[in-house]
Scaffold this motif. Structure first.
Motif, mmCIF file in Angstrom:
data_model
loop_
_atom_site.group_PDB
_atom_site.id
_atom_site.type_symbol
_atom_site.label_atom_id
_atom_site.label_comp_id
_atom_site.label_asym_id
_atom_site.label_seq_id
_atom_site.Cartn_x
_atom_site.Cartn_y
_atom_site.Cartn_z
ATOM 1 N N PRO A 1 0.790 -1.308 0.140
ATOM 2 C CA PRO A 1 0.008 0.100 0.071
ATOM 3 C C PRO A 1 0.814 1.197 0.033
ATOM 4 C CG PRO A 1 -0.167 -0.896 2.169
ATOM 5 C CD PRO A 1 0.699 -1.852 1.183
ATOM 6 N N THR A 2 0.454 2.098 -1.026
ATOM 7 C CA THR A 2 1.154 3.506 -0.867
ATOM 8 C C THR A 2 0.282 4.639 -1.086
ATOM 9 O OG1 THR A 2 1.450 3.307 -3.425
ATOM 10 C CG2 THR A 2 3.129 2.415 -2.073
ATOM 11 N N VAL A 3 0.744 5.675 -0.653
ATOM 12 C CA VAL A 3 0.002 7.020 -0.774
ATOM 13 C C VAL A 3 1.079 8.032 -1.438
ATOM 14 C CG1 VAL A 3 0.460 7.993 1.681
ATOM 15 C CG2 VAL A 3 -1.499 8.565 0.365
ATOM 16 N N GLY B 1 -1.223 20.473 -8.237
ATOM 17 C CA GLY B 1 -0.604 21.112 -9.818
ATOM 18 C C GLY B 1 0.107 22.161 -9.906
ATOM 19 N N GLY B 2 0.493 22.314 -11.042
ATOM 20 C CA GLY B 2 1.469 23.558 -11.069
ATOM 21 C C GLY B 2 0.995 24.963 -11.113
ATOM 22 N N TYR C 1 -5.070 19.999 -5.966
ATOM 23 C CA TYR C 1 -4.288 19.275 -5.186
ATOM 24 C C TYR C 1 -5.087 17.911 -4.675
ATOM 25 C CZ TYR C 1 -6.583 21.463 -1.213
ATOM 26 O OH TYR C 1 -7.380 21.924 -0.435
ATOM 27 N N GLY C 2 -4.345 16.928 -4.321
ATOM 28 C CA GLY C 2 -5.187 15.662 -3.945
ATOM 29 C C GLY C 2 -4.218 14.614 -3.361
ATOM 30 N N MET C 3 -4.677 13.507 -3.120
ATOM 31 C CA MET C 3 -3.902 12.625 -2.597
ATOM 32 C C MET C 3 -4.503 11.326 -3.327
ATOM 33 S SD MET C 3 -5.023 9.201 -0.685
ATOM 34 C CE MET C 3 -6.252 9.476 -0.287
ATOM 35 N N GLU D 1 4.598 6.127 2.368
ATOM 36 C CA GLU D 1 4.317 7.578 1.693
ATOM 37 C C GLU D 1 5.562 7.813 0.544
ATOM 38 O OE1 GLU D 1 3.571 12.036 2.944
ATOM 39 O OE2 GLU D 1 3.119 10.264 4.188
ATOM 40 N N LYS D 2 4.778 8.019 -0.686
ATOM 41 C CA LYS D 2 5.655 8.304 -1.603
ATOM 42 C C LYS D 2 6.076 9.552 -1.616
ATOM 43 C CE LYS D 2 4.444 5.153 -5.239
ATOM 44 N NZ LYS D 2 3.805 5.053 -6.526
ATOM 45 N N ARG D 3 7.029 10.329 -2.333
ATOM 46 C CA ARG D 3 7.498 11.418 -2.162
ATOM 47 C C ARG D 3 6.303 12.366 -2.962
ATOM 48 N NH1 ARG D 3 13.090 13.838 -4.769
ATOM 49 N NH2 ARG D 3 12.863 16.100 -4.187
ATOM 50 N N GLY D 4 6.010 13.551 -2.189
ATOM 51 C CA GLY D 4 5.001 14.408 -2.969
ATOM 52 C C GLY D 4 5.298 14.768 -4.414
#
Length: 168
Positions: free
Chosen positions: A35-37, A42-43, A49-51, A156-159
């Motif tokens: 499981p990852t998040v 957005g630029g 923005y979101g998850m 948690e992956k890098r944003g």
């Protein structure tokens, strides 16, 4: 007499607090792996923005289970199953956009602006989870009951910040 009353009162209070917690299943009819998040933005300001939550899903019988929701970090997200080349994936996404605001010297043109919504009360979330834990709710087609299972080790992956439109 006071000790008896106090004992009954504390027992009743303890039982009432347990009823707000939903029962978690220890042995669900599926396996959740990796499981990852990932949080993204957005630029451009209006991009939002979101998850995004993803995990591999290996059920014993996919037609016997209906996946419902993901409880994660104080929020509830709709959860769906997607079939990919490598197997089934669980997928939840939260998309948010900044609301349009009208800023004008004439204050009557700002009438449609909405104030920000308050954050939900902390007591509404039914599970006590660590930041790397989530709960998946699902329904078994055989009995129609809703079940809940805990998923640990959410990485948690890098944003990700997507680039905006080039200036020029």
């Amino acid at each position: 007499m006071k000790t008896l009353f106090l004992g009954i009162f504390l027992s009743t209070l303890g039982l009432m607090s347990c009823s707000s917690q939903k029962a978690l299943e220890g042995d669900p009819p599926f396996i959740v792996n990796a499981p990852t998040v990932e949080y993204w933005q957005g630029g451009r300001e209006e991009s939002g923005y979101g998850m995004r939550f993803t995990a591999r899903w290996a059920p014993q019988d996919p037609s016997a289970i209906r996946i419902d929701s993901l409880y994660f970090r104080g929020r509830v997200y709709p959860l769906e199953v997607r079939d990919s080349e490598t197997g089934f994936m669980l997928f939840a996404e939260d998309l948010r956009q900044k609301p349009d605001l009208v800023m004008h010297a004439d204050s009557t043109r700002e009438v449609g602006n909405q104030p920000p919504m308050p954050l939900p009360a902390g007591g509404d979330f039914p599970f006590d989870l660590r930041p790397d834990e989530a709960v998946i709710s699902y329904t078994l087609e055989a009995d129609g009951k809703q079940y809940y299972t805990r998923v640990s080790g959410v990485r948690e992956k890098r944003g990700r910040i997507y680039p905006g439109r080039p200036q020029g």
